[in-house]
Design an enzyme around this catalytic site. Structure first.
Site, mmCIF file in Angstrom:
data_model
loop_
_atom_site.group_PDB
_atom_site.id
_atom_site.type_symbol
_atom_site.label_atom_id
_atom_site.label_comp_id
_atom_site.label_asym_id
_atom_site.label_seq_id
_atom_site.Cartn_x
_atom_site.Cartn_y
_atom_site.Cartn_z
ATOM 1 N N LYS A 114 -6.615 -7.911 -6.942
ATOM 2 C CA LYS A 114 -5.341 -7.705 -6.230
ATOM 3 C C LYS A 114 -4.561 -9.001 -6.248
ATOM 4 O O LYS A 114 -5.145 -10.086 -6.328
ATOM 5 C CB LYS A 114 -5.623 -7.292 -4.777
ATOM 6 C CG LYS A 114 -4.489 -6.541 -4.133
ATOM 7 C CD LYS A 114 -4.503 -5.084 -4.535
ATOM 8 C CE LYS A 114 -3.493 -4.271 -3.776
ATOM 9 N NZ LYS A 114 -3.783 -2.837 -3.880
ATOM 10 N N ASP A 154 2.160 -2.477 -5.864
ATOM 11 C CA ASP A 154 1.644 -2.258 -4.503
ATOM 12 C C ASP A 154 2.863 -2.422 -3.592
ATOM 13 O O ASP A 154 4.008 -2.288 -4.065
ATOM 14 C CB ASP A 154 0.518 -3.264 -4.178
ATOM 15 C CG ASP A 154 -0.200 -2.929 -2.868
ATOM 16 O OD1 ASP A 154 -0.941 -1.934 -2.838
ATOM 17 O OD2 ASP A 154 -0.003 -3.637 -1.860
HETATM 18 N N1 LIG Z 1 1.819 2.177 -4.636
HETATM 19 C C1 LIG Z 1 0.612 2.587 -4.944
HETATM 20 O O1 LIG Z 1 0.381 3.177 -6.005
HETATM 21 C C2 LIG Z 1 -0.519 2.396 -3.989
HETATM 22 C C3 LIG Z 1 -0.319 1.914 -2.704
HETATM 23 N N2 LIG Z 1 -1.371 1.871 -1.839
HETATM 24 C C4 LIG Z 1 -1.207 1.406 -0.473
HETATM 25 O O2 LIG Z 1 -0.298 2.251 0.222
HETATM 26 C C5 LIG Z 1 0.399 1.501 1.230
HETATM 27 C C6 LIG Z 1 1.884 1.664 1.022
HETATM 28 O O3 LIG Z 1 2.199 1.206 -0.287
HETATM 29 P P1 LIG Z 1 3.531 1.655 -1.048
HETATM 30 O O4 LIG Z 1 3.956 2.985 -0.570
HETATM 31 O O5 LIG Z 1 3.298 1.400 -2.471
HETATM 32 O O6 LIG Z 1 4.524 0.553 -0.516
HETATM 33 P P2 LIG Z 1 6.110 0.658 -0.334
HETATM 34 O O7 LIG Z 1 6.562 -0.741 -0.258
HETATM 35 O O8 LIG Z 1 6.694 1.575 -1.333
HETATM 36 O O9 LIG Z 1 6.240 1.376 1.090
HETATM 37 C C7 LIG Z 1 5.694 0.870 2.254
HETATM 38 C C8 LIG Z 1 6.246 1.676 3.413
HETATM 39 O O10 LIG Z 1 5.679 1.230 4.630
HETATM 40 C C9 LIG Z 1 6.733 0.935 5.548
HETATM 41 N N3 LIG Z 1 6.254 -0.137 6.433
HETATM 42 C C10 LIG Z 1 6.045 -1.436 6.159
HETATM 43 N N4 LIG Z 1 5.595 -2.088 7.238
HETATM 44 C C11 LIG Z 1 5.535 -1.175 8.222
HETATM 45 C C12 LIG Z 1 5.149 -1.225 9.578
HETATM 46 N N5 LIG Z 1 4.757 -2.363 10.151
HETATM 47 N N6 LIG Z 1 5.185 -0.066 10.269
HETATM 48 C C13 LIG Z 1 5.594 1.089 9.688
HETATM 49 N N7 LIG Z 1 5.977 1.204 8.424
HETATM 50 C C14 LIG Z 1 5.955 0.089 7.704
HETATM 51 C C15 LIG Z 1 7.897 0.517 4.681
HETATM 52 O O11 LIG Z 1 9.109 0.667 5.376
HETATM 53 P P3 LIG Z 1 10.526 0.356 4.641
HETATM 54 O O12 LIG Z 1 10.685 1.472 3.642
HETATM 55 O O13 LIG Z 1 11.506 0.443 5.746
HETATM 56 O O14 LIG Z 1 10.368 -0.979 4.026
HETATM 57 C C16 LIG Z 1 7.750 1.534 3.564
HETATM 58 O O15 LIG Z 1 8.312 2.773 3.955
HETATM 59 C C17 LIG Z 1 -0.132 0.068 1.101
HETATM 60 O O16 LIG Z 1 -1.223 -0.094 1.961
HETATM 61 C C18 LIG Z 1 -0.625 0.014 -0.346
HETATM 62 O O17 LIG Z 1 -1.605 -0.978 -0.536
HETATM 63 C C19 LIG Z 1 -2.626 2.312 -2.194
HETATM 64 C C20 LIG Z 1 -2.865 2.773 -3.451
HETATM 65 C C21 LIG Z 1 -1.856 2.754 -4.480
HETATM 66 O O1 LIG Z 2 -2.602 1.398 -9.993
HETATM 67 C C1 LIG Z 2 -3.353 0.452 -9.914
HETATM 68 O O2 LIG Z 2 -3.861 -0.091 -10.868
HETATM 69 C C2 LIG Z 2 -3.729 -0.139 -8.580
HETATM 70 C C3 LIG Z 2 -2.998 0.421 -7.405
HETATM 71 C C4 LIG Z 2 -3.417 -0.328 -6.178
HETATM 72 O O3 LIG Z 2 -3.117 -1.476 -6.040
HETATM 73 C C5 LIG Z 2 -4.259 0.318 -5.184
HETATM 74 O O4 LIG Z 2 -4.838 1.377 -5.461
HETATM 75 O O5 LIG Z 2 -4.393 -0.220 -4.077
#
Ligand SMILES: NC(=O)C1=CN([C@@H]2O[C@H](COP(=O)(O)OP(=O)(O)OC[C@H]3O[C@@H](n4cnc5c(N)ncnc54)[C@H](OP(=O)(O)O)[C@@H]3O)[C@@H](O)[C@H]2O)C=CC1
Ligand SMILES: O=C(O)CCC(=O)C(=O)O
Length: 424
Positions: A114, A154
């Site tokens: 990561k 991420d």
């Molecule tokens: N993207 C991926 O493919 C993957 C992501 N993840 C995990 O999923 C989670 C979200 O990632 P992802 O969707 O990609 O990230 P994004 O940046 O696309 O979205 C994050 C979201 O969380 C909101 N947010 C941030 N901080 C807070 C808080 N303190 N309280 C409430 N909401 C909050 C943000 O609000 P705002 O929109 O207003 O900024 C946004 O809507 C993370 O833990 C990430 O590690 C896991 C596997 C894969």
């Molecule tokens: O798509 C990937 O390779 C990793 C996504 C990621 O960071 C996660 O699963 O937390």
């Protein structure tokens, strides 16, 4: 109303400790020997970089960034890059270890890594983010590589940043290297279905868990915390399966509608409102803390770590928690969750659809051939369902909650591979 600023790091639980506490339980159940235990718990590499970037005002600012490679036992390390103001090394260490376990749970040939950069992407221009991404990439060019360490999006990053990363890496190498990163735009060798893959996997695991619990999606309700990539897609796809989404939230606040939120409309609103739900009229605004403890059947935390803690776990009313985010539940809340009989589909299973389709993207890049969306979705869904069943079977066999079962499945696989490879 804005969310509270994240607590200062000293007051936050340490995500690496959270990971280790579950790892220790699973290692004990498996009777892991001391040597393997020590190898598996220790990150293989931790790199801290300080990258100078010329800002739009002409001044040079130095940004601290990280890349932690937890393990390469199963294959090249894989994992996203997070841009956030409060990212810190122990968080990236935990996220890297979770990637190792996640890839093992879904049985794809990757280790875990990561990355993160301390920055606030919302207050930076596109040009500044591009220069930062390129500087970070060139400082890690000896770590990254299609057969070594493969980043992905991420929190705070997406296809745009992955395109810059691929371009910068390719320039350094003197050849176009599509496979150095996944989650790229389609025109640069990205895979159909990757953008929605994590949310789709969350939906698939939610459906699998609901079936085990005898819950009918069409008669069930849910709340989703976080409305970014994972949260918005999970909400949309669950709604398509009939689940009524009563509450959603982002940094601007939490929004509730007793009749169900029109998720398509909310996504459209957010996209046209500078990426924020603020001012959304299709629901009333509630206290963000209440969203997690609201009366719903399914809770999907899809934002940040440590939101379900000993301070609110008593009040949680959902029967099922499906962890879209990495590490949303503090290890200190585990026992109470188990006592309350809540089923948790843990992060390393529930959000593994993203890395699964990243793997498909990498395979397509190596083949130089594109798969159809149907093929991507069908294969990802099959892997998610098989992995769910594997973890569920382990939870029955060892009489442990799904989270510990997922760690058992993962650690067992990595430990066995380590034994066969030997010589580390
Ligand atoms: N993207 C991926 O493919 C993957 C992501 N993840 C995990 O999923 C989670 C979200 O990632 P992802 O969707 O990609 O990230 P994004 O940046 O696309 O979205 C994050 C979201 O969380 C909101 N947010 C941030 N901080 C807070 C808080 N303190 N309280 C409430 N909401 C909050 C943000 O609000 P705002 O929109 O207003 O900024 C946004 O809507 C993370 O833990 C990430 O590690 C896991 C596997 C894969
Ligand atoms: O798509 C990937 O390779 C990793 C996504 C990621 O960071 C996660 O699963 O937390």
């Amino acid at each position: 109303m804005l969310y509270k600023e994240p607590a200062p790091i000293k007051d936050r639980e340490n995500p690496f400790e959270s990971m280790m506490s579950r790892f220790n339980i699973a290692a004990e159940v498996l009777g892991l020997d001391e040597e393997t235990y020590n190898v598996l718990k220790s990150p293989a590499r931790q790199v801290i970089v300080n990258v100078p970037v010329t800002m739009d005002d002409g001044k040079v600012r130095v940004f601290e960034g990280y890349r932690v490679v937890h393990s390469t036992i199963l294959g090249p390390s894989k994992g996203g890059i997070r841009y956030a103001p409060d990212v810190f090394l122990d968080e990236v260490k935990a996220l890297a270890a979770w990637m190792t376990w996640k890839c093992a749970v879904v049985d794809i040939p990757y280790g875990g890594a990561k990355g993160g950069i301390i920055c606030d992407p919302y207050s930076m221009s596109a040009g500044e983010i591009e220069r930062l991404t390129r500087a970070y990439t060139s400082s890690l060019v000896d770590i990254f590589g299609p057969d070594r360490d493969i980043p992905a999006p991420d929190m705070g990053t997406g296809p745009r940043e992955m395109a810059w990363l691929m371009d910068e890496y390719s320039k350094t190498k003197g050849s176009t290297e599509h496979g150095v990163v996944t989650g790229k735009p389609l025109v640069l060798g990205g895979s159909l279905g990757r953008v929605e893959a994590t949310g789709r996997g969350v939906m698939v695991s939610a459906m699998a868990a609901m079936e085990k619990l005898g819950m009918d999606p069409a008669k069930s309700t849910a709340a989703v915390q976080g409305f970014g990539n994972v949260g918005s897609w999970a909400a949309k796809l669950m709604a398509e399966r009939g689940v009524k989404i009563l509450g959603v939230s982002d940094v601007s606040g939490a929004y509730w509608n007793d009749n169900g939120i029109d998720i398509e409309e909310a996504i459209e609103y957010k996209n046209g409102n500078n990426g924020r739900l603020e001012g959304y009229k299709g629901a009333e605004q509630i206290d963000p803390a209440e969203l997690l403890t609201s009366k719903v059947d399914v809770l999907v935390p899809a934002a940040v770590e440590d939101v379900i803690t000993i301070h609110n776990v008593d009040k949680i009313q959902a029967r099922l928690i499906v962890e879209g985010a990495n590490g949303p539940t503090s290890y200190k809340a585990d026992n109470i969750i188990n006592e309350k009989g809540i089923m948790v589909v843990p992060d390393i299973l529930a959000n593994s659809g993203g890395v699964t389709v990243s793997y498909f993207e990498w395979v397509q890049n190596r083949m130089g051939f594109k798969w159809t969306l149907d093929r991507v979705n069908e294969r990802a869904e099959r892997i998610m369902n098989e992995s769910f069943e594997r973890v569920y079977a382990a939870s029955q066999k060892y009489n442990v909650p799904m989270r510990i079962a997922a760690y058992i499945v993962a650690i067992d696989k990595v430990a066995m591979t380590y034994k066969y490879r030997g010589g580390f």
